[in-house]
Scaffold this motif. Structure first.
Motif, short mmCIF file in Angstrom:
data_model
loop_
_atom_site.label_atom_id
_atom_site.label_comp_id
_atom_site.label_asym_id
_atom_site.label_seq_id
_atom_site.Cartn_x
_atom_site.Cartn_y
_atom_site.Cartn_z
N SER A 79 0.83 -1.20 0.00
CA SER A 79 0.00 0.00 0.00
C SER A 79 0.86 1.25 0.00
CB SER A 79 -0.89 0.00 1.25
OG SER A 79 -0.07 0.08 2.41
N ALA A 80 0.18 2.40 0.00
CA ALA A 80 0.90 3.67 0.03
C ALA A 80 1.73 3.82 1.29
CB ALA A 80 -0.09 4.84 -0.10
N ARG A 81 1.18 3.39 2.43
CA ARG A 81 1.93 3.52 3.69
C ARG A 81 3.19 2.66 3.66
NH1 ARG A 81 -1.03 0.61 8.71
NH2 ARG A 81 1.13 0.64 9.43
N ASN A 82 3.12 1.47 3.05
CA ASN A 82 4.30 0.62 2.95
C ASN A 82 5.29 1.15 1.92
OD1 ASN A 82 3.69 -1.33 4.89
ND2 ASN A 82 2.40 -2.48 3.49
N PHE A 83 4.77 1.60 0.79
CA PHE A 83 5.64 2.13 -0.27
C PHE A 83 6.42 3.33 0.23
CE2 PHE A 83 5.84 4.46 -4.55
CZ PHE A 83 6.98 3.80 -4.94
N CYS A 84 5.76 4.17 1.03
CA CYS A 84 6.45 5.34 1.56
C CYS A 84 7.53 4.93 2.55
CB CYS A 84 5.44 6.27 2.23
SG CYS A 84 6.13 7.89 2.67
N ALA A 85 7.18 4.06 3.51
CA ALA A 85 8.16 3.63 4.51
C ALA A 85 9.33 2.89 3.87
CB ALA A 85 7.49 2.74 5.55
N ALA A 86 9.04 2.17 2.78
CA ALA A 86 10.08 1.38 2.14
C ALA A 86 11.01 2.23 1.29
CB ALA A 86 9.46 0.28 1.29
N PHE A 87 10.45 3.14 0.48
CA PHE A 87 11.29 3.85 -0.49
C PHE A 87 10.96 5.33 -0.70
CE2 PHE A 87 11.86 -0.59 -1.87
CZ PHE A 87 13.25 -0.64 -1.93
N TYR A 88 9.68 5.70 -0.78
CA TYR A 88 9.32 7.01 -1.33
C TYR A 88 9.47 8.16 -0.33
CZ TYR A 88 7.13 9.91 -4.89
OH TYR A 88 6.89 10.85 -5.86
N HIS A 89 9.54 7.86 0.94
CA HIS A 89 9.59 8.89 1.97
C HIS A 89 10.81 9.80 1.79
CE1 HIS A 89 8.65 10.59 5.93
NE2 HIS A 89 9.96 10.61 6.14
N CYS A 90 10.60 11.09 1.99
CA CYS A 90 11.71 12.05 1.98
C CYS A 90 11.92 12.56 3.41
CB CYS A 90 11.40 13.24 1.06
SG CYS A 90 11.41 12.86 -0.68
N ARG A 306 6.11 15.04 -5.76
CA ARG A 306 7.04 14.63 -6.82
C ARG A 306 8.24 15.57 -6.88
NH1 ARG A 306 5.52 11.15 -11.20
NH2 ARG A 306 3.57 10.06 -10.75
N ALA A 307 8.00 16.85 -6.65
CA ALA A 307 9.11 17.81 -6.66
C ALA A 307 10.07 17.53 -5.51
CB ALA A 307 8.57 19.23 -6.58
N ALA A 308 9.53 17.21 -4.33
CA ALA A 308 10.38 16.88 -3.18
C ALA A 308 11.20 15.62 -3.46
CB ALA A 308 9.52 16.70 -1.94
N ARG A 309 10.53 14.62 -4.04
CA ARG A 309 11.22 13.38 -4.35
C ARG A 309 12.30 13.62 -5.41
NH1 ARG A 309 12.75 9.43 -1.55
NH2 ARG A 309 14.67 9.92 -2.65
N GLY A 310 12.00 14.41 -6.40
CA GLY A 310 12.99 14.73 -7.42
C GLY A 310 14.19 15.47 -6.86
N ALA A 311 13.93 16.40 -5.92
CA ALA A 311 15.02 17.14 -5.29
C ALA A 311 15.91 16.20 -4.47
CB ALA A 311 14.46 18.25 -4.41
N MET A 312 15.27 15.25 -3.79
CA MET A 312 16.06 14.29 -3.01
C MET A 312 16.91 13.41 -3.92
SD MET A 312 16.93 13.26 -0.01
CE MET A 312 15.67 13.77 1.17
N ASP A 313 16.33 12.99 -5.03
CA ASP A 313 17.09 12.15 -5.96
C ASP A 313 18.27 12.92 -6.54
OD1 ASP A 313 15.30 10.10 -5.48
OD2 ASP A 313 14.06 10.55 -7.21
N ALA A 314 18.08 14.19 -6.84
CA ALA A 314 19.18 15.01 -7.35
C ALA A 314 20.27 15.17 -6.29
CB ALA A 314 18.65 16.37 -7.79
N PHE A 315 19.85 15.32 -5.03
CA PHE A 315 20.82 15.45 -3.94
C PHE A 315 21.61 14.15 -3.78
CE2 PHE A 315 21.71 15.22 0.73
CZ PHE A 315 22.65 16.23 0.76
N CYS A 316 20.91 13.01 -3.87
CA CYS A 316 21.60 11.71 -3.80
C CYS A 316 22.64 11.60 -4.91
CB CYS A 316 20.60 10.58 -3.92
SG CYS A 316 19.58 10.30 -2.46
N ALA A 317 22.25 11.99 -6.12
CA ALA A 317 23.17 11.90 -7.25
C ALA A 317 24.42 12.72 -6.99
CB ALA A 317 22.47 12.37 -8.52
N ALA A 318 24.25 13.90 -6.39
CA ALA A 318 25.39 14.74 -6.07
C ALA A 318 26.27 14.08 -5.00
CB ALA A 318 24.92 16.11 -5.59
N CYS A 319 25.65 13.47 -3.99
CA CYS A 319 26.42 12.79 -2.94
C CYS A 319 27.19 11.61 -3.49
CB CYS A 319 25.46 12.30 -1.85
SG CYS A 319 24.73 13.60 -0.83
N PHE A 320 26.64 10.96 -4.52
CA PHE A 320 27.29 9.80 -5.10
C PHE A 320 28.29 10.16 -6.19
CE2 PHE A 320 23.12 7.31 -4.14
CZ PHE A 320 23.42 7.33 -2.80
N GLY A 321 28.43 11.44 -6.46
CA GLY A 321 29.41 11.87 -7.45
C GLY A 321 29.02 11.60 -8.88
#
Length: 323
Positions: A79-90, A306-321
């Motif tokens: 469900s949404a609650r599981n999907f968020c706790a597993a991966f989507y949460h920012c 989606r914007a928050a998730r996209g910003a987090m993904d961009a931040f991760c990419a920067a952390c990973f070089g």
């Protein structure tokens, strides 16, 4: 303290102590295995009875199988609650100027209808999803998928459970080759002597070894996709002094994964990854995610989220070089 092993709990026992699983009748190695356990079959699902409360899939086995032949068989991410706790949460991440975004809450902070009575995600559960697929006629043909989560009571982390999953290894042995892909989704970058509970273990080294010793001889690549950086982004001058060595170790782990060679890729999520993971959720969540990316829109996967998730993904990419 001496560093060793390839996970957060493994290696030969030197103390002779009985493992946590032996007391509950789950250890098949005479109790002297230093808490390390192979998952011998899809039927050996050791339930979580950890005193900690886990956000993601509480009360379920740490290791959940979903063997597929050409299509997803069941919902691994629920469900949404599981999907968020597993991966989507920012998580709130001041270093990236990102505020918390949780599918269990409305955008005004009140509990969402998708919360199911649960509080907002704590971010304490580490979840991995292994996906084996082959590109056929320009589209991925699913071969095998399984979900794993951490649990301190059995001294097993999600990554170690994945590495020791013999069903996953059998699928790779039977279907492996240069056109077979193993993609591992993680909701935090692998630890590298950087945790508080198991400071002498490195899941990063375990995954590198798994690629070098098992996947490379079969001409297969390991792709690790992470939705959050673990401690490597912290400012050493803004945290207690005891955490500074862990931050440095986390950064060294990222560097080690990035330098492991062409057979191992560490990267952040891209939009296609979220589309793919949504395919492992309940049908209504999967359809809602697709709607959220189109003109129709979605209240659950809103433009703000989606914007928050996209910003987090961009931040991760920067952390990973990533370039």
């Amino acid at each position: 303290m001496e560093r060793g092993g390839n996970g957060r709990g493994g290696g030969a026992s030197t103390s002779g102590r009985l493992c946590a699983m032996w007391a509950r009748g789950h250890c098949n190695r005479g109790g002297r295995c230093a808490d390390r356990h192979h998952l011998n079959s899809p039927d050996e699902k050791i339930p979580c009875d950890c005193p900690e409360k886990h956000d993601a899939f509480p009360g379920e086995p740490r290791h959940s199988h979903c063997e597929v032949n050409g299509s997803h068989a069941g919902s691994l991410l629920g469900s949404a609650r599981n999907f968020c706790a597993a991966f989507y949460h920012c998580k709130e991440t001041p270093e990236a100027k990102i505020t918390e975004s949780c599918l269990r809450c409305n955008e005004d902070g009140t509990p969402s209808e998708h919360a199911g009575g649960a509080a907002r995600c704590s971010g304490k559960s580490v979840v991995a999803l292994a996906r084996v697929f082959r590109i056929k006629d320009g589209a991925p043909a699913e071969i095998y998928a399984a979900r794993y989560k951490n649990c301190s009571s059995g001294a097993l982390c999600a990554e170690s459970s994945l590495i020791e999953d013999l069903s996953l290894r059998r699928a790779l042995e039977q279907e492996g080759g240069p056109d077979t892909h193993l993609r591992v989704y993680l909701n935090a970058s692998p630890c590298h002597f950087s945790t508080d509970t198991r400071p002498t273990w490195s899941c990063t080294e375990g995954l590198i070894r798994f690629q070098q010793e098992f996947l490379r001889p079969r001409s297969m690549q390991l792709e690790i996709v992470c939705s959050y950086p673990y401690r490597c982004h912290w400012d050493k001058h803004s945290v207690p002094a005891r955490l500074a060595p862990k931050i440095e170790s986390a950064r060294q782990g990222i560097a080690a994964a990035r330098a492991a060679g062409p057979g191992l890729v560490l990267r952040a999520f891209a939009e296609q990854d979220w589309i793919d993971l949504a395919g492992f959720t309940d049908p209504e969540i999967r359809d809602d995610y697709v709607r959220g990316g189109g003109q129709e829109g979605s209240e659950l996967f809103s433009a703000t989220r989606r914007a928050a998730r996209g910003a987090m993904d961009a931040f991760c990419a920067a952390c990973f070089g990533e370039e």
